[in-house]
Design an enzyme around this catalytic site. Structure first.
Site, PDB file in Angstrom:
ATOM      1  N   CYS A 188      -8.307  12.178 -30.012  1.00  0.00           N
ATOM      2  CA  CYS A 188      -6.875  12.384 -29.804  1.00  0.00           C
ATOM      3  C   CYS A 188      -6.456  13.597 -30.629  1.00  0.00           C
ATOM      4  O   CYS A 188      -7.303  14.283 -31.189  1.00  0.00           O
ATOM      5  CB  CYS A 188      -6.047  11.133 -30.102  1.00  0.00           C
ATOM      6  SG  CYS A 188      -5.937  10.668 -31.830  1.00  0.00           S
TER       7      CYS A 188
ATOM      8  N   CYS B 186      -8.964  19.506 -25.409  1.00  0.00           N
ATOM      9  CA  CYS B 186     -10.203  18.942 -25.931  1.00  0.00           C
ATOM     10  C   CYS B 186     -11.391  19.801 -25.528  1.00  0.00           C
ATOM     11  O   CYS B 186     -11.473  20.239 -24.385  1.00  0.00           O
ATOM     12  CB  CYS B 186     -10.411  17.512 -25.418  1.00  0.00           C
ATOM     13  SG  CYS B 186      -9.256  16.338 -26.109  1.00  0.00           S
TER      14      CYS B 186
ATOM     15  N   CYS C  44      -5.301  10.572 -25.651  1.00  0.00           N
ATOM     16  CA  CYS C  44      -3.997  11.215 -25.777  1.00  0.00           C
ATOM     17  C   CYS C  44      -3.414  11.476 -24.385  1.00  0.00           C
ATOM     18  O   CYS C  44      -4.011  11.113 -23.380  1.00  0.00           O
ATOM     19  CB  CYS C  44      -4.129  12.513 -26.573  1.00  0.00           C
ATOM     20  SG  CYS C  44      -5.549  13.522 -26.126  1.00  0.00           S
TER      21      CYS C  44
END
Length: 146
Positions: free
Chosen positions: A9, A91, A83
Site C-alpha cells: 500500500c 506500484c 490501496c
C-alpha cells in the site's frame, strides 16, 4: 514450501500491515506474507489497536519501502496491492511475482472523527481484509489440494 505474498500500500502503515498479519495468522500453513509501501510512513496506531483486539501484536513492526524488498531480491508468488486504484498505479512491477492482484480497501489514515469513530472504521477495514483473505485462502488451498 510456503508461497510468499507481498502486500503493498502507500505508506505500509495500516492496510498492508493488517493484511500481512491476518494472512500469516489465518493461512500461515500455506503462505508467508510480508508487506511494504511506496512511501513508508509511521505505523498507524488504529491498525495496531484493531489487530490487538484480535490477538495480533504489530506494535513493534517497522514500515518499509518496496525498494527495500526489491533490493533484497526475494521472490513472491503474489504481489497484492491493497490501496485504491489510483494509488496502485504507482506500484512497481515485481519481476519475481508470479501474480499481481488488487484488493482495494479504505485508507485508515484518511478517517476522521474521534478516537472511537476512527477505531470503529479501522475495525471495519480489518474485517473486510479478514473476509477477503479467508475467501481467497479457501479458494487457493482448494486449488492446491485438487
Amino acid at each position: 514450501m510456503k508461497k510468499k505474498i507481498l502486500f503493498i500500500c502507500v505508506h505500509n502503515s495500516a492496510r498492508s500491515q493488517m493484511a500481512e498479519a491476518l494472512m500469516n495468522q489465518l493461512c500461515g500453513d500455506e503462505f508467508e506474507a510480508e508487506s511494504a509501501g511506496l512511501l513508508p510512513g509511521k505505523l498507524n496506531p488504529f491498525a495496531v489497536e484493531a489487530l490487538a483486539e484480535v490477538g495480533i501484536n504489530i506494535s513493534q513492526k517497522q514500515t518499509r519501502s518496496v525498494d527495500e524488498v526489491l533490493e533484497k531480491g526475494d521472490s513472491f508468488a503474489f504481489a497484492i496491492t491493497v490501496c485504491s486504484e489510483s494509488e496502485s498505479e504507482g506500484c512497481p512491477i515485481f519481476p519475481s511475482a508470479t501474480q499481481r492482484l488488487h484488493w482495494p480497501f479504505p485508507d485508515p489514515s484518511k478517517f476522521e472523527g474521534t478516537h472511537d469513530e476512527k477505531l470503529v472504521k479501522t475495525r471495519e477495514v480489518r474485517e473486510l481484509i479478514r473476509a477477503k483473505i479467508e475467501d481467497w485462502c479457501a479458494s487457493a488451498c482448494a486449488k492446491t489440494a485438487g
